[in-house]
Design an enzyme around this catalytic site. Structure first.
Site, PDB file in Angstrom:
ATOM      1  NE  ARG A   1       4.792   9.395   5.424  1.00  0.00           N
ATOM      2  CZ  ARG A   1       4.423   8.310   5.852  1.00  0.00           C
ATOM      3  NH1 ARG A   1       5.312   8.009   6.973  1.00  0.00           N
ATOM      4  NH2 ARG A   1       3.460   7.512   5.628  1.00  0.00           N
TER       5      ARG A   1
ATOM      6  CG  PHE B   1       6.197  -6.175  -2.061  1.00  0.00           C
ATOM      7  CD1 PHE B   1       7.429  -5.503  -2.187  1.00  0.00           C
ATOM      8  CD2 PHE B   1       5.985  -7.466  -1.531  1.00  0.00           C
ATOM      9  CE1 PHE B   1       8.774  -6.523  -1.936  1.00  0.00           C
ATOM     10  CE2 PHE B   1       7.022  -8.047  -1.030  1.00  0.00           C
ATOM     11  CZ  PHE B   1       8.452  -7.808  -1.278  1.00  0.00           C
TER      12      PHE B   1
ATOM     13  CG  ASN C   1      10.195   0.089  -2.502  1.00  0.00           C
ATOM     14  OD1 ASN C   1       9.394  -0.377  -3.208  1.00  0.00           O
ATOM     15  ND2 ASN C   1       9.992   0.696  -1.298  1.00  0.00           N
TER      16      ASN C   1
ATOM     17  CE  LYS D   1       9.198  -2.270   0.670  1.00  0.00           C
ATOM     18  NZ  LYS D   1       7.979  -1.907  -0.108  1.00  0.00           N
TER      19      LYS D   1
ATOM     20  CE  LYS E   1       0.544   6.204  -4.313  1.00  0.00           C
ATOM     21  NZ  LYS E   1       1.103   4.989  -5.281  1.00  0.00           N
TER      22      LYS E   1
ATOM     23  CE  LYS F   1      -2.334   8.742  14.608  1.00  0.00           C
ATOM     24  NZ  LYS F   1      -0.999   8.474  14.008  1.00  0.00           N
TER      25      LYS F   1
ATOM     26  CB  ALA G   1       8.432  10.979 -17.978  1.00  0.00           C
TER      27      ALA G   1
ATOM     28  CB  CYS H   1       8.263   3.485   0.066  1.00  0.00           C
ATOM     29  SG  CYS H   1       7.158   3.070   1.487  1.00  0.00           S
TER      30      CYS H   1
ATOM     31  CB  VAL I   1       2.304  -1.323   6.593  1.00  0.00           C
ATOM     32  CG1 VAL I   1       2.576  -2.627   6.601  1.00  0.00           C
ATOM     33  CG2 VAL I   1       3.088  -0.931   5.317  1.00  0.00           C
TER      34      VAL I   1
HETATM   35  N1  LIG Z   1       3.462   3.289   3.265  1.00  0.00           N
HETATM   36  C1  LIG Z   1       3.691   2.340   2.292  1.00  0.00           C
HETATM   37  O1  LIG Z   1       3.383   2.518   1.160  1.00  0.00           O
HETATM   38  C2  LIG Z   1       4.663   1.331   2.744  1.00  0.00           C
HETATM   39  C3  LIG Z   1       4.715   0.154   1.765  1.00  0.00           C
HETATM   40  C4  LIG Z   1       5.597  -1.053   2.046  1.00  0.00           C
HETATM   41  C5  LIG Z   1       6.244  -0.916   3.382  1.00  0.00           C
HETATM   42  N2  LIG Z   1       6.200   0.078   4.046  1.00  0.00           N
HETATM   43  C6  LIG Z   1       7.093  -0.118   5.085  1.00  0.00           C
HETATM   44  O2  LIG Z   1       6.277  -0.498   6.365  1.00  0.00           O
HETATM   45  C7  LIG Z   1       6.652   0.068   7.558  1.00  0.00           C
HETATM   46  C8  LIG Z   1       5.410   1.269   8.068  1.00  0.00           C
HETATM   47  O3  LIG Z   1       4.968   2.038   6.901  1.00  0.00           O
HETATM   48  P1  LIG Z   1       3.610   2.826   7.244  1.00  0.00           P
HETATM   49  O4  LIG Z   1       3.653   3.882   5.943  1.00  0.00           O
HETATM   50  O5  LIG Z   1       2.619   2.055   7.445  1.00  0.00           O
HETATM   51  O6  LIG Z   1       4.132   3.860   8.512  1.00  0.00           O
HETATM   52  P2  LIG Z   1       3.386   5.029   9.189  1.00  0.00           P
HETATM   53  O7  LIG Z   1       4.013   6.091   9.480  1.00  0.00           O
HETATM   54  O8  LIG Z   1       2.149   5.385   8.211  1.00  0.00           O
HETATM   55  O9  LIG Z   1       2.768   4.277  10.454  1.00  0.00           O
HETATM   56  C9  LIG Z   1       3.694   3.749  11.507  1.00  0.00           C
HETATM   57  C10 LIG Z   1       2.667   3.407  12.392  1.00  0.00           C
HETATM   58  O10 LIG Z   1       3.394   2.961  13.625  1.00  0.00           O
HETATM   59  C11 LIG Z   1       2.943   3.404  14.716  1.00  0.00           C
HETATM   60  N3  LIG Z   1       4.117   3.116  15.987  1.00  0.00           N
HETATM   61  C12 LIG Z   1       5.177   3.977  16.128  1.00  0.00           C
HETATM   62  N4  LIG Z   1       5.896   3.377  17.042  1.00  0.00           N
HETATM   63  C13 LIG Z   1       4.946   2.488  17.687  1.00  0.00           C
HETATM   64  C14 LIG Z   1       5.009   1.596  18.694  1.00  0.00           C
HETATM   65  N5  LIG Z   1       6.176   1.582  19.481  1.00  0.00           N
HETATM   66  N6  LIG Z   1       3.886   0.682  18.954  1.00  0.00           N
HETATM   67  C15 LIG Z   1       2.792   0.898  18.378  1.00  0.00           C
HETATM   68  N7  LIG Z   1       2.630   1.553  17.150  1.00  0.00           N
HETATM   69  C16 LIG Z   1       3.701   2.452  16.948  1.00  0.00           C
HETATM   70  C17 LIG Z   1       2.519   5.012  14.606  1.00  0.00           C
HETATM   71  O11 LIG Z   1       1.654   5.578  15.701  1.00  0.00           O
HETATM   72  C18 LIG Z   1       1.976   4.759  13.280  1.00  0.00           C
HETATM   73  O12 LIG Z   1       0.736   4.904  13.369  1.00  0.00           O
HETATM   74  C19 LIG Z   1       7.871   1.165   7.312  1.00  0.00           C
HETATM   75  O13 LIG Z   1       8.887   0.416   7.347  1.00  0.00           O
HETATM   76  C20 LIG Z   1       7.657   1.292   5.828  1.00  0.00           C
HETATM   77  O14 LIG Z   1       8.812   1.687   5.253  1.00  0.00           O
HETATM   78  C21 LIG Z   1       5.483   1.100   3.660  1.00  0.00           C
END
Ligand SMILES: NC(=O)c1ccc[n+]([C@@H]2O[C@H](COP(=O)([O-])OP(=O)(O)OC[C@H]3O[C@@H](n4cnc5c(N)ncnc54)[C@H](O)[C@@H]3O)[C@@H](O)[C@H]2O)c1
Length: 455
Positions: free
Chosen positions: A336, A161, A217, A213, A329, A38, A261, A269, A14
């Site tokens: 995950r 999303f 989902n 949200k 996928k 990173k 299916a 998520c 995100v």
């Molecule tokens: N992945 C998806 O498809 C998706 C879609 C919509 C919403 N979301 C939501 O968005 C959020 C993030 O999801 P994601 O998939 O990007 O997560 P992710 O696990 O891929 O990435 C999270 C990032 O946050 C960083 N982080 C953690 N603590 C931190 C801090 N204190 N300071 C700076 N960086 C920090 C981590 O290093 C990591 O890079 C979650 O709440 C998720 O549910 C995810």
């Protein structure tokens, strides 16, 4: 207020894809992470994970000076006009949400705002339970900044999303943008950031945005579990569930998407968010029989798939299986909650030997389990001399394997497709014994038995 600089806390799917989109729309974007390497890699144009099109855009935006990586949240926020909290919100043991990274981010934002007298807008983008922005983030930012919401800083909740596998595209072209706002000015500033994004924009209160949200989902997960339940009904009647869902999805009230299916939904998520809202609702005394069933259906679908395989091949003891696709996928290296894990676990329990191929996810899958899987970087090495093949995620590389290759390399020309990767008839007509979720398996078994006898 004119926004020129944006801080994005969190360098995941995100945070980074949105950073790239903001940069492309002309905002100077700083994306932060807790991992030094990173941030350093990002500044060299190397993203920390795979998404189609991401690396090229990261290179372009870093090269133009519009995107930078950092491990210093306070500094990134101090230099910006608006901050987006995009950190992970994983599940705790009881299904509820771990907010520790959100709390850390809010604290850093507070510390940054303490040193500034500019108006700044704080935006929660992570998926968080209703009430979190106002009852958790807001008091932390006020405490550490000594400043007042609605006066010194603005507050919004802006759920995301995007879909992994097309996260870059979705960041540029979302279906809609939801802006939950503490007050008019906060919402105005955020809507202005998105002024060049062509899609519907909804403004609402913060708790509504948070719940939109989870509701989205939950409904998408429900559609998948619905199609999966029907796949089992279809198998009993020798009906193709894909044909049924095509007929269902053409109704504009329903729409055809998320009716495919398969072996169930995974990823970071759907399982997490449905579990979180169920856990929260139950704690508040609300029963959730529909969502409980959605989760239950998802748990049993991989085991149903293994049973389908056993019904065809008999015992799995001593069988060598070519396992194609480990990620949850295609087009992502994210493993995950991948359905590959419960399927592989069950196959091992039944005494099978597993050779596995995935274009991108082997490294991550190895961290997930120490089961004695034999990993291969080429699909032909996995197919060669295996008894049969299982397809778990429908990567393009796997879709492109030709029927002749299956016939040449496998011992039995037998394929079990968990994702309807191939059009069954096209394979069957070329001599492949094809079985899959929601397919006319019994009919096929009879036909193939007859064709074996006559040959
Ligand atoms: N992945 C998806 O498809 C998706 C879609 C919509 C919403 N979301 C939501 O968005 C959020 C993030 O999801 P994601 O998939 O990007 O997560 P992710 O696990 O891929 O990435 C999270 C990032 O946050 C960083 N982080 C953690 N603590 C931190 C801090 N204190 N300071 C700076 N960086 C920090 C981590 O290093 C990591 O890079 C979650 O709440 C998720 O549910 C995810």
């Amino acid at each position: 207020m004119k926004v020129e600089k944006v801080a994005i806390i969190g360098m995941g799917y995100v945070g980074l894809t949105n950073s790239v989109a903001f940069a492309k729309y002309g905002f100077e974007s700083i994306c932060t992470t807790t991992t030094q390497s990173k941030a350093e890699n990002l500044n060299k144009g190397i993203p920390p994970f795979y998404e189609p099109g991401l690396e090229e855009l990261v290179k372009e935006m870093v090269g133009k000076g519009l995107l930078a990586g950092s491990i210093d949240n306070v500094d990134a926020v101090r230099k910006s006009d608006i901050s987006f909290i995009c950190v992970g919100t994983p599940s705790l043991q009881d299904g509820s949400t771990d907010l520790s990274a959100v709390n850390e981010s809010a604290k850093d934002i507070g510390l940054a705002l303490k040193e500034s007298d500019k108006y700044h807008v704080v935006v929660a983008k992570s998926t968080i339970p209703p009430g979190t922005t106002e009852n958790v983030i807001l008091p932390i930012v006020e405490e550490y900044s000594g400043r007042k919401v609605g006066v010194d800083f603005g507050l919004c909740m802006n759920p995301e999303f995007l879909r992994q596998g097309s996260a870059v595209y979705d960041s540029f072209y979302p279906d809609r943008i939801v802006i939950g706002e503490h007050d008019d000015k906060s919402g105005e500033v955020l809507e202005n950031v998105y002024k060049d994004y062509e899609c519907s924009k909804i403004r609402c209160d913060i708790k509504t945005a948070e719940l939109i949200k989870y509701a989205s989902n939950s409904l998408l997960a429900t559609k998948i579990s619905f199609a999966n339940e029907f796949s089992r009904i279809c198998e009993k009647f020798n009906i193709d569930v894909y044909e049924v869902m095509k007929g269902v999805g053409l109704d504009f009230r329903i729409n055809p998407r998320f009716l495919a299916a398969g072996v169930g939904f995974g990823g970071s998520c759907f399982p997490k968010d449905v579990n979180a809202i169920v856990s929260l609702a139950n704690k508040m005394g609300v029963e959730t029989p529909l969502l409980d069933s959605v989760l239950y259906t998802n748990e049993i679908q991989p085991l149903h798939f293994v049973n389908l395989i056993k019904n065809v091949v008999g015992t799995l003891e001593g069988k060598t299986i070519a396992f194609l696709g480990l990620s949850f996928k295609p087009n992502t290296d994210d493993i995950r909650e991948t359905r590959a894990l419960p399927i592989i676990r069950k196959l091992f329990e039944e005494g099978a030997r597993i050779k596995a191929y995935d274009p991108k996810a082997i490294k991550n899958f190895k961290k997930l389990t120490d089961l004695p899987i034999e990993y291969h970087k080429k699909w032909d090495e996995v197919l060669r001399d295996s008894d049969f093949a299982i397809i778990q995620s429908d990567w393009k590389e796997i879709k492109e394997i030709k029927p002749e290759d299956f016939k040449k390399l496998l011992k039995t020309s037998l394929i079990f497709d968990g994702r309807r990767t191939y059009e069954p008839i096209s394979l069957i007509s070329k001599g492949i014994k094809y079985f899959g979720i929601g397919w006319k398996n019994e009919y096929c078994a009879r036909k193939q038995h007859l064709s074996c006898q006559s040959s």
